[in-house]
Write a protein that holds these residues in place. Structure first.
Motif, short mmCIF file in Angstrom:
data_model
loop_
_atom_site.label_atom_id
_atom_site.label_comp_id
_atom_site.label_asym_id
_atom_site.label_seq_id
_atom_site.Cartn_x
_atom_site.Cartn_y
_atom_site.Cartn_z
N LYS A 159 81.71 110.09 -8.07
CA LYS A 159 81.02 111.39 -8.11
C LYS A 159 79.53 111.24 -8.42
CE LYS A 159 82.61 112.14 -12.81
NZ LYS A 159 83.79 112.62 -13.50
N ALA A 191 77.65 109.13 -6.99
CA ALA A 191 76.96 108.72 -5.78
C ALA A 191 76.75 109.88 -4.82
CB ALA A 191 77.74 107.62 -5.07
N ILE A 192 77.58 110.92 -4.93
CA ILE A 192 77.41 112.02 -3.98
C ILE A 192 76.16 112.79 -4.35
CG2 ILE A 192 79.82 112.23 -3.34
CD1 ILE A 192 80.22 114.31 -5.36
N SER A 193 75.52 113.27 -3.34
CA SER A 193 74.26 113.95 -3.56
C SER A 193 74.49 115.14 -4.47
CB SER A 193 73.69 114.44 -2.23
OG SER A 193 74.08 113.59 -1.20
N VAL A 206 78.43 120.39 -1.69
CA VAL A 206 79.04 119.96 -0.43
C VAL A 206 79.16 121.16 0.51
CG1 VAL A 206 81.34 120.22 -1.41
CG2 VAL A 206 81.01 118.80 0.59
N GLN A 261 80.93 122.91 3.58
CA GLN A 261 82.15 122.77 4.38
C GLN A 261 82.36 123.99 5.26
OE1 GLN A 261 84.80 121.85 1.22
NE2 GLN A 261 85.30 123.98 0.79
N GLY A 312 78.59 114.62 8.34
CA GLY A 312 80.00 115.00 8.37
C GLY A 312 80.24 116.18 7.47
N PRO A 318 83.38 118.58 5.73
CA PRO A 318 84.82 118.82 5.56
C PRO A 318 85.19 120.20 6.13
CG PRO A 318 83.76 118.18 3.48
CD PRO A 318 82.67 118.45 4.46
N LEU A 341 87.64 116.17 8.53
CA LEU A 341 86.19 116.03 8.48
C LEU A 341 85.69 116.17 9.92
CD1 LEU A 341 84.04 115.02 6.25
CD2 LEU A 341 84.12 112.89 7.51
N ILE A 361 83.09 108.70 3.40
CA ILE A 361 84.26 108.73 2.51
C ILE A 361 84.25 110.08 1.83
CG2 ILE A 361 85.19 107.90 0.32
CD1 ILE A 361 84.40 105.15 0.98
N CYS A 362 85.40 110.75 1.83
CA CYS A 362 85.48 112.03 1.14
C CYS A 362 85.88 111.81 -0.32
CB CYS A 362 86.51 112.94 1.81
SG CYS A 362 85.96 113.52 3.40
N VAL A 363 85.13 112.39 -1.21
CA VAL A 363 85.45 112.30 -2.62
C VAL A 363 86.25 113.54 -3.00
CG1 VAL A 363 84.51 112.09 -4.94
CG2 VAL A 363 83.32 111.05 -3.01
N VAL A 364 87.42 113.34 -3.58
CA VAL A 364 88.31 114.46 -3.89
C VAL A 364 88.62 114.46 -5.38
CG1 VAL A 364 89.35 114.44 -1.59
CG2 VAL A 364 90.39 113.11 -3.42
#
Lengths: 710, 710
Positions: B526, B528-530, B534, B536, B557, B559, B574, B671-674
């Motif tokens: 988490k 690393a994500i901007s 997000v 979507q 990309g 979601p 995605l 890669i999707c972070v969930v």
């Protein structure tokens, strides 16, 4: 600051280990070679000496010598080191793929392999010492990385750091490369062999270390051989290590020669595939019928094989008529017949005339290294008759098939080279007869034949190519070797898998191929999970419950769930069976209430890491060996500190091909399959992972300081 | 059944492409070599002819010839193929890591590279043609795999199958190997270069195909050179392709020689690191100051460099006094001075006496291939004075630094070998003087010096080792080369990264290293994500909304979420920006209601796959180029058929090191972070993924038949 020192000492240790692996493997190879050459030398010297009086007594001497050496080998293997039998390469390949074969990397296996190889190779069986040397290198590496020995109470703390799967696999990879480098005096070939044939996961950092180990081996072997030049090594001469220098061979080829060379490739593919198939059948038969009957039968079997080998290699040359030596005027370099105590071509064996030689004895009644040297020999056209070569081919091929799988250390490289060189030389004779040119050389065809058989059986490409070039010390044949290998591998692949892969399969080692099967594309992750219900633990579980689950299931990993303050369930991680067993055995964390122990992250971790590491070559403790009192059964344990908090996860409808790639590429042991997520927190892309970008984030400093050091 | 045919034709096509890449790269290399050798031959012949009358006019001829050739090169590059400037290897490395540099693999770049190399190398600049040949091979591969050309309307359907990232990368990898194999006539070195230096993801299946391509190159080059032996290639002699046969060098070494050899390694590391650092500075300066001013400045710059090079290589030898030829009685093999129209040592240049030669002219006033041959030459002790070698070393090093980065195709191999061989020969002279033995050979030290400089600059290990062995045709030096490389790489690594990596960094290409940085261990996914929220889409989204999102964000990309019948949200996949753009451009799926179109899985997919494939070397369409009417803005689109339904996911608190490994090892783009999952459906282990186990499941047949073919 301690972190940096810790890291530096770790790196240093890695390189010291690489150095040690190189030195020790080089020395082991040197020792094996010296011993084999001396035993063989004594054997042949004694046989030739006795033969001067009586051929029959000569045969008895020969058979007895071989029998004694082979017996020493099989005795050591059956009594002390059963895991040292065979080649060892399939097991090492499986180990690096993630499958532990019990006992394969123990110290006693190492000793058994070294001593056993000396007996079986010195005893003249149709097998080589190169495969076993790879295993020897791997054992040396693993023993070094084991971090001392609990048994002998040598257990320094700084060595324990290598007690993890990854570091140990890296060491074993270095060991394999060192083994090949030492066996063939082929350092680059060793690196490539490790890369192409043995490892399953390759990191480019490792390349560098493996390369270093191989270079060390090359220097050690060369120094040791230089020392032998003073004559202090007995029968061990330059012949000891495989280098069949054929720099005198043909350095050019005509266009029409590509046809017989391609033919060699095809023959190699066919015979190689046949060899693989026959060894599969005979290994299956051995496993199901012969080897069930215990060690005594194994010993008798090997001794029988040795007797047959001795009789054939002595008797068949006897029945061959001798040929007159070549005209000294035409071939001034040829020494024929060779003097009794030296190595070389043109042996006078059972010949009526002093000026004759026995061509079959030159290759059959000889050490294998010398036989190959004779088969590769250049500028000796028409040395062998077609009949002798054909006899040898059929007999040696059968012997090699028969010998493989007996309870002695055995490599397939040298027999493969023998077989290939023989039919190569046969084709060479045909080409020499058909062609009017002088430039065609039978020895060159023998070399290409050897490459083709190895290619057809082992299906290696680049590494085999480099090894062939390094052992023959001739670069000019490289394109031709490549051509032959391409054809033989393609032909062989049409019939079965490579030799080592088939052997791995035969041992039912669950090797994961690097590529998913095509049918997996139509499956999803959820289709791969067992139909059994997933078994999971709550964060705080009752000891009795854990024990009963461990007894009733044989899973290796269990998800652990907790409840959020909102009451929703949440997976907090995966706990391994081995860790649960360690916890049950230690009993240190048992508690009386079902309330979680401490605030997460603050809990004291009371264990030494090594309590959780897997032993090298045993199954580890079983649940039935742990005694837990009925009172303890009623207690609880908080599993939170011991779980792997973030195992890799995949959604349940992900294609199995993708799952397979994830599993295989990362070398995982468990993947958790989860339902489709209800939300995406964010998407990570290439840019987000660049160190520059990460370091620039304002939050980084803060995050790192707030979390402390892990 | 169609599936099998489809698959078989795909496999066949792959191999045909490998064959074609081999043939075409071999021919391209042959063409470049023939052209370079002939231009150089004419140049030197004309200069020597004019010099007989006047030295000044000779200089003019020389400068004019060089200037014209260099001008042709820089003109082609600046006007037609700007992407063909430089080495090309850093860009190919980046491409195989997943970063597209515009124009790097176009047909015009290929042509520019070939013609540009001829001009710049023939024009005598301090650069090589080997790096450009690697780029040439990669271009050939990419052009072949492009599947025809839309521009020229050659667009057969069966070729389109290679229009995906993976197949194209495989082809480019083959092309790189072919380039090295052709440049150095080193097929195994080519395979290893592709493996060690260029690729980021390596699959063992690819090894086999790359090996085949290299073998084809070797055969093509050999055949072409055989054809030249008939004398139909003008000045092109055996000198054309790099093979500096030094089989006559020393075949043994004394223990004390390891010290000067280790010293060579250290010097190589230092000078290599210095070279890397200087090229970084000069490249930065060029980029920021010189090259901003447009093509005219670039052309003038190259012409100036050419003038300086010509003046130095003509003038410095003129100022050197000639040496008398060696005593013919002592060195009967030496031809001194060499005849005017042949290649070799001992050139008579500006000498007053007929029986003298100019040692500096022998290496400076010569083609680089011949200069290296002269530096490596064995059994010619004391051919060069220390002063001449030092002069050459300093001058050539400066010229190489100055030349790198100008707007012509330029490789660093040959200059590196020149520099290394010069100081190697210097050390060799010292050792010869210090040692009393005859066996020490200056040429051998020159070779080790060359290896050390390349190792210190490029930091390759195994591939460089094999290339050095293959180009010198001498295996005996292998352990020494390994030793020297180990030291020079270690010394160089203490200062900076390898040459190509530094160049990649300099171009700000976001190359992902194979190993995560240490600080990532303390970060979670988490982090690393901007920090941006997000973005979507719902399953059925309004066109206007999509357009505004695409305009306001630059994510690649997005979601896509849907609602379950229970009302809970669920992520259905995605969708990529490029696919959204394709959908907006096609407008075929716009609908008037917000009700999902069809039953999932049954929907008709109206698109050709190639509508969604990325173009090779352009940025693709931008959102601002798509015209959408206000009516269309109010319409909807069902995104479900177009999403990637199962992107790889990681839980938000997974360690960034693990995330990095996943991303890098699998070559992902997203890669999707969930959030942490609330439930584990099952655990997949090694056993579950074995084909035997999967095939045995009763349910498999059923599952596969119920789903139909995907």
């Amino acid at each position: 600051q301690r972190g940096i020192w810790h890291h530096a000492s770790y790196i240093t240790l890695k390189w010291v280990f690489a150095l040690l692996i190189g030195i020790l493997t080089g020395l082991a190879a040197f020792f094996i070679n010296i011993a084999v050459e001396n035993f063989s030398g004594w054997k042949f010297a004694a046989t030739f000496a006795v033969m001067k009086h009586s051929y029959f007594l000569g045969l008895i001497t020969y058979v007895a010598f071989n029998g004694a050496l082979v017996f020493s080998s099989v005795y050591i293997i059956t009594q002390f080191a059963p895991a040292a039998a065979g080649s060892g390469i399939p097991e090492i390949k499986a180990y690096l793929n993630g499958i532990d074969t019990p006992g394969i990397l123990l110290f006693r296996t190492l000793i058994g392999k070294i001593l056993g190889s000396i007996g079986s190779v010195g005893g003249g069986l149709a097998l080589g010492k190169e495969g076993p040397l790879v295993h020897t290198g791997a054992c040396i590496a693993s023993v070094l990385g084991q971090g001392g020995s609990t048994k002998y109470n040598v257990n320094p703390k700084w060595l324990r750091r290598f007690k993890n799967d990854r570091d140990r696999r890296d060491l074993v990879t270095c060991g394999c490369a060192a083994g090949v480098a030492a066996a063939f005096r082929s350092p680059v070939g060793g690196v490539l062999f490790a890369l192409e044939e043995v490892t399953s996961w390759w990191r480019s950092q490792l390349l560098w270390r493996v390369f270093f180990t191989s270079a060390v081996v090359a220097v050690v072997v060369r120094t040791a051989m230089g020392w032998c030049k003073t004559g202090s090594c007995g029968h061990f001469s330059s012949g000891g290590f495989i280098i069949w220098d054929i720099s005198g061979g043909q350095d050019d080829y005509s266009f029409f020669e590509l046809l017989p060379m391609a033919m060699l490739g095809a023959i190699g593919g066919l015979l190689g595939a046949l060899f693989n198939q026959l060894t599969i059948w005979i290994s299956t038969w051995r496993r199901n019928v012969v080897h069930r009957k215990g060690n005594r039968v194994k010993i008798i079997e090997v001794l029988l094989v040795s007797l047959i080998t001795s009789l054939l290699s002595f008797g068949l040359p006897m029945m061959t008529s001798c040929k007159p030596c070549p005209d000294p005027a035409k071939y001034p370099d040829v020494v024929c017949p060779r003097p009794s105590h030296s190595y070389g071509n043109y042996v006078n064996f059972f010949c009526s005339n002093e000026n004759e030689y026995n061509d079959l004895a030159t290759i059959f009644f000889n050490t294998q290294d010398d036989a190959i040297r004779n088969l590769f020999s250049t500028n000796t056209p028409h040395e062998y008759t077609t009949r002798s070569l054909l006899t040898f081919l059929v007999m040696f091929f059968s012997l090699a098939v028969l010998t493989y799988g007996t309870a002695v250390p055995s490599g397939q490289f040298v027999p493969g080279i023998m077989i290939g060189a023989t039919y190569g030389r046969l084709v060479g004779i045909l080409v020499v007869n058909a062609s009017s040119k002088d430039s065609v050389d039978e020895g060159t065809y023998a070399l290409l034949g050897a490459a083709s058989f190895l290619g057809g059986s082992m299906r290696m490409t680049v590494s085999l190519c480099v090894i062939m070039v390094e052992i023959t010390n001739n670069l000019q044949l490289l394109p031709l070797i490549m051509l032959v290998l391409l054809i033989s591998k393609a032909v062989g692949d049409a019939f079965n898998n490579g030799f080592y892969e088939e052997q791995v399969k035969l041992r039912s080692l669950p090797l994961l191929d690097s590529r998913p099967q095509r049918f997996m594309r139509t499956l999803a992750a959820k289709d791969a999970i067992s139909t059994r219900k997933v078994v999971q633990f709550s964060r705080v579980s009752k000891i009795g419950h854990i024990v009963s689950v461990l007894r009733s299931t044989n899973h290796n990993g269990y998800p652990v769930v907790d409840k959020l303050p909102t009451g929703e369930p949440v997976v907090i991680g995966l706990i391994l069976r081995s860790h649960l067993l360690a916890l049950l055995q230690a009993k240190a964390d048992f508690q009386h209430t079902s309330i979680p122990g401490d605030i997460p992250g603050q809990i004291k971790f009371r264990y030494d890491v090594r309590d959780f590491t897997k032993p090298v070559s045993s199954k580890g403790v079983s649940i039935y060996e742990i005694n837990i009192s009925p009172q303890e059964m009623e207690m609880f344990i908080d599993l939170q500190p011991f779980v792997n908090p973030t195992p890799y996860i995949v959604p349940e409808d992900m294609s199995l091909t993708k799952v397979y790639n994830l599993f295989r590429q990362l070398g995982l042991r468990h993947i958790c399959v989860v339902p489709r997520p209800s939300q995406v927190v964010g998407v990570i892309t290439r840019k987000d992972l660049l160190p520059e970008v990460l370091e620039e984030r304002d939050s980084l400093e803060e995050i790192m300081s707030s979390r402390g050091r892990y």
